[in-house]
Motif scaffolding. Structure first.
Motif, PDB file in Angstrom:
ATOM      1  N   ARG A 168       0.842  -1.203   0.000  1.00 17.31           N
ATOM      2  CA  ARG A 168       0.000   0.000   0.000  1.00 17.31           C
ATOM      3  C   ARG A 168       0.872   1.245   0.000  1.00 17.31           C
ATOM      4  N   GLY A 169       1.959   1.221   0.786  1.00 19.27           N
ATOM      5  CA  GLY A 169       2.862   2.372   0.839  1.00 19.27           C
ATOM      6  C   GLY A 169       3.507   2.665  -0.504  1.00 19.27           C
ATOM      7  N   SER A 170       3.925   1.627  -1.244  1.00 16.51           N
ATOM      8  CA  SER A 170       4.569   1.864  -2.538  1.00 16.51           C
ATOM      9  C   SER A 170       3.564   2.424  -3.543  1.00 16.51           C
ATOM     10  N   ILE A 171       2.314   1.980  -3.479  1.00  9.56           N
ATOM     11  CA  ILE A 171       1.281   2.521  -4.376  1.00  9.56           C
ATOM     12  C   ILE A 171       1.041   3.995  -4.060  1.00  9.56           C
ATOM     13  N   GLU A 172       0.938   4.318  -2.767  1.00 12.37           N
ATOM     14  CA  GLU A 172       0.719   5.716  -2.370  1.00 12.37           C
ATOM     15  C   GLU A 172       1.889   6.598  -2.779  1.00 12.37           C
ATOM     16  N   ARG A 173       3.127   6.116  -2.599  1.00 11.20           N
ATOM     17  CA  ARG A 173       4.307   6.910  -3.000  1.00 11.20           C
ATOM     18  C   ARG A 173       4.326   7.155  -4.503  1.00 11.20           C
ATOM     19  N   ARG A 174       3.966   6.141  -5.282  1.00 12.12           N
ATOM     20  CA  ARG A 174       3.949   6.295  -6.744  1.00 12.12           C
ATOM     21  C   ARG A 174       2.899   7.330  -7.149  1.00 12.12           C
TER      22      ARG A 174
END
Length: 164
Positions: free
Chosen positions: A138-144
């Motif tokens: 979820r964190g990597s999706i939000e950062r992208r």
């Protein structure tokens, strides 16, 4: 026996024998492997390229052949792996290695045997485990998405103002 171009302190994964070719234990051959000399075919010819005075007198090109299908030292799994993995390098079922980098025939014989040993040990290694598909966190999706939003704002700030 030390090989040319390597330090004496490095462990040797294979050894060139007069009577055959020894391959050290590896994942594809846990007990190692010794290929007898009667399964190896060496042919000598004139090497092309520079050579000085000895260019026409020394047969320094070495062609080493090994018939994988006819070998008695390989088991079925090793034979199948080698035939499948080295398919692009094979002439039928024969693996041919050529060495011409040295003027000395002896050094070219050693180089050809080392090259053959490396090819065989790499070809017999078991295949790597297939990659398991994973989902992005979820964190990597939000950062992208955040970085895309910021990049869009930067580009909008560079645009000309509307003439309305």
């Amino acid at each position: 026996m030390a090989t040319f171009g390597r330090l004496l302190t490095e462990p040797e994964p294979y050894c060139c024998l007069v009577s055959g070719l020894r391959i050290a234990p590896s994942p594809g051959a846990p007990a190692g492997l010794v290929i007898p000399a009667d399964e190896l075919v060496e042919r000598y010819s004139h090497a092309s390229g520079p050579g000085g005075q000895g260019v026409n007198t020394a047969d320094s090109r070495v062609q080493l052949s090994f018939d994988i299908a006819a070998s008695a030292v390989l088991d079925e799994v090793q034979r199948d792996r080698l035939l499948r993995r080295l398919q692009s390098r094979l002439a039928g079922t024969v693996l041919v290695v050529v060495a011409t980098e040295f003027r000395s025939q002896r050094r070219n014989r050693i180089a050809a045997r080392e090259r053959l040993a490396v090819l065989l040990s790499e070809g017999m290694a078991p295949p790597s485990r297939p990659r398991r598909a994973t989902r992005p966190t979820r964190g990597s999706i939000e950062r992208r998405l955040t970085s895309k939003r910021l990049r869009g704002e930067t580009k909008r700030a560079r645009a000309r103002p509307d003439d309305s």
